[in-house]
Design a protein around this motif. Sequence first.
Motif, short mmCIF file in Angstrom:
data_model
loop_
_atom_site.label_atom_id
_atom_site.label_comp_id
_atom_site.label_asym_id
_atom_site.label_seq_id
_atom_site.Cartn_x
_atom_site.Cartn_y
_atom_site.Cartn_z
N GLY A 183 8.28 -0.33 2.48
CA GLY A 183 7.59 -1.44 1.83
C GLY A 183 6.29 -1.02 1.17
N ILE A 184 5.81 0.20 1.53
CA ILE A 184 4.64 0.78 0.89
C ILE A 184 5.05 2.11 0.27
CG2 ILE A 184 3.04 -0.36 2.46
CD1 ILE A 184 2.72 2.26 3.98
N PRO A 185 4.32 2.62 -0.71
CA PRO A 185 4.72 3.87 -1.35
C PRO A 185 4.60 5.08 -0.41
CG PRO A 185 3.18 2.62 -2.73
CD PRO A 185 3.18 1.97 -1.37
N ASN A 186 5.53 6.01 -0.57
CA ASN A 186 5.46 7.34 0.05
C ASN A 186 5.44 7.29 1.58
OD1 ASN A 186 5.15 8.55 -2.59
ND2 ASN A 186 3.03 7.84 -2.54
N VAL A 211 -3.01 -1.91 3.62
CA VAL A 211 -2.62 -1.25 2.37
C VAL A 211 -1.69 -2.16 1.58
CG1 VAL A 211 -2.87 1.08 3.32
CG2 VAL A 211 -0.66 -0.08 3.51
N PRO A 212 -1.69 -2.02 0.26
CA PRO A 212 -0.84 -2.90 -0.55
C PRO A 212 0.63 -2.52 -0.45
CG PRO A 212 -2.00 -1.32 -1.94
CD PRO A 212 -2.55 -1.15 -0.55
N GLY A 213 1.49 -3.53 -0.45
CA GLY A 213 2.92 -3.28 -0.48
C GLY A 213 3.40 -3.01 -1.90
N LYS A 214 4.62 -2.47 -1.99
CA LYS A 214 5.20 -2.25 -3.31
C LYS A 214 5.37 -3.57 -4.05
CE LYS A 214 7.90 1.93 -2.27
NZ LYS A 214 9.28 2.49 -2.18
N LYS A 215 5.69 -4.63 -3.29
CA LYS A 215 5.81 -5.97 -3.84
C LYS A 215 5.05 -6.93 -2.93
CE LYS A 215 10.40 -5.30 -5.91
NZ LYS A 215 11.81 -5.79 -5.95
N HIS A 216 4.54 -7.99 -3.50
CA HIS A 216 3.81 -8.97 -2.70
C HIS A 216 4.76 -10.05 -2.19
CE1 HIS A 216 0.73 -11.71 -1.30
NE2 HIS A 216 1.31 -12.68 -1.99
N PHE A 217 4.67 -10.32 -0.88
CA PHE A 217 5.43 -11.40 -0.26
C PHE A 217 4.47 -12.22 0.58
CE2 PHE A 217 8.54 -8.21 -1.22
CZ PHE A 217 9.68 -8.91 -1.57
#
Length: 539
Positions: A14-17, A77-83
Motif C-alpha cells: 500500500g506504500i511504495p517500495n 507515510v503516504p499510501g500509493k492511493k488515498h482511502f
Amino acid sequence: MKTNFLFVSAENDGIPNCKAGGMGDVVRDIPRHIAAQGDLVHVITPAYGRLHKMGNLISKLNFVYRGMEQEAAIYEVPGKKHFEGLRHFVIDHQDIRSGDIAHIYFNDPEQPFFQDACTFSLFCMAVAEAVKQNCFGKLDIVHLHDWHTSLFLYLREYHPAYSGLKELRVVYSIHNLAIQGIRPLENNYSSIKAFYPELENDFERVKDPRYTDCINLMAVGIRFADAVHTVSPSYMEDVQLPSDPPTFIGGEGLEGDLKQAAQEHRLFGILNGCNYKNIRVAKRKQLYKHSLHAIFAWLQEHNKKYKADFLAHTGNKISNLMEQGPAFTCCSVARLTEQKFFFFMEDPGIMRAMLEKLKQVNGVYIVLGTGAPEYEELFREISYEYENFIFINGQSEDIIDSLYLESNLYIMPSLFEPCGISQMLAMRNGQPCFVHNTGGLKDTVKHLKTGFCFDGQNFEEKKNNLVEVFSNAVDLFFEEKEIWKHIVQTCKKQRFSWEDSVEKYYSQLYLRKPEPPKEVRIHNKRPVKSKIQKENVNL
C-alpha cells in the motif's frame, strides 16, 4: 460504531517500495476493503532505514530492548492511493536496516534468520509500545502477518509492561509455513533471551518441536493468537498433515500445533482475493519494449550482477523477438525459491523437455524474478542452452503487467502453495494457468476448465505428469482453437473477490455478526469434448 484495526507486517504494498512477495499484496488490499466498510485501519511496517524519509514524525517511542534503553520513532507515510479511514505507518530505529532481498529481508546462509530476527524482535517491541501509547487510538483488533510479527504475541503473553494487550483480539495469518523464523532460545546474539533478557521465559511453550534448544517464531503465532488464518481452505487442510517431501508438503513440523488450533476452533482457511476494479491496465504489444527499457536501466546500476554476460545476453534475445515474435508464449513471475521451482531444480530435464516442446511450435518461456543464488544459476545455465528461454533476473512492474496480459500460458509448478495470487492475476487477463494441483492452486484452477493441473501419487509420477500435461496443453492451443478459446473465456470469468474474503474475515476472524457469504462461482458453459479429454490425463 467503528472497529479500529492495526495490521502489523514486514511488507505493505500500500506504500511504495515495501514489497517482496504476495504478503505485500494482501496487506495492501485487505485494509482497503476494511476501510470501505467504514471501519478504521492502521498498517505498520519497519522503515528499513528508508521508508520514513517520506513521512511525518508522529511520536518517539522509548522502551527497553536487549536490557538497554532504546528510542525509536513512528512516522506516518503516504499510501500509493488515498482511502478514507486507512493510514500507513513505519517504525524507524538505527538497527532496523534494509536487507539484500527486496531491500527488506537479509540472506543469512550460515545462521538462518539471524539478522531478520534481530530486526523484527525490535520492531515488535516498538509496535507494542506504540499500541500502549495509543498511537493508533483505542484499538479493537490487531492482525499480525507471518513469523516476523509473532513476537508481539510473545510480549503480550510474558512482558508485564504490555499485559494490557490482552484486551485486544489478535489474529495471526500464515502466508508461508515453510519459513518459520527458528532461532536459539539463548546463548546467541540473535536469541530470544538476548532480545528480552528481563523476561522470565517459559521455553516449553515457545520451543521448536524438532530443535528443542530453539524458539520457533511461527509456532509462537499459532500457539498464542486468538485466531489463526491460512490463506486458502485447501492449505488449511494440508498443514494439519505431516510433510512427506518432496511428494507432499504439509505442516512442516507444526502440524500438531495446527491440529490443536483447529480443535480449539481457532484455525480458519479463507482464500486470498484479487482486485478487479481500479487496477493498473497495461497496453498490449509493449512486453519487449518494457523488457529492454528495464534491462538498460539495470545496466546503469553499479552493483547489478551479471551485467555483461547475462543482462546483455537476455537483451539480445529480446531484441530478436521484437523483430519476429513467437507463436506461443509461456511465463512465470515469482521469487526463485524451492517452493516455486523445486521440480526444475530436482530434475532440470523437466524444464529442458518443456523447452524442447516449445521449440517445436516456435514457443518461448519467459521467467522474471530474483531469489536463491542456486536457482538463479540454474536459470542462467539453461538460458545459455536454449534460445527460447528468456530469464529476466530483476523486478519490473511494467514487464510483469505485460507478461500477465500478453502471454498465452502462465506456469506455476509450485511444490506447495498456501494460496497464490499470480494465478489469479493471470486468469483476470484471460490467461490459462498450468499449475501443480496443491493448496490454493487446487482452490482456484480447475483442470481443462480454467487451466491445466498436474499431480501424481509420488514424486516420479508428478514429474512425468508435469511434462505430459504441459505438452498436451501446448497441443491444445494449436490443434483445438475453439476449446482453448473456451478455457480462456471461462478463466477470465472467475472472480476471487476480496469482498467475499473480507466478509469471511469479519464473521470468522474478527467475530463480527456473520452475513451470508457470497460464493465464488465457477461459470462453466456446456462441456466441449476434445482430443485432450479423451486422453484422460491422470491427476
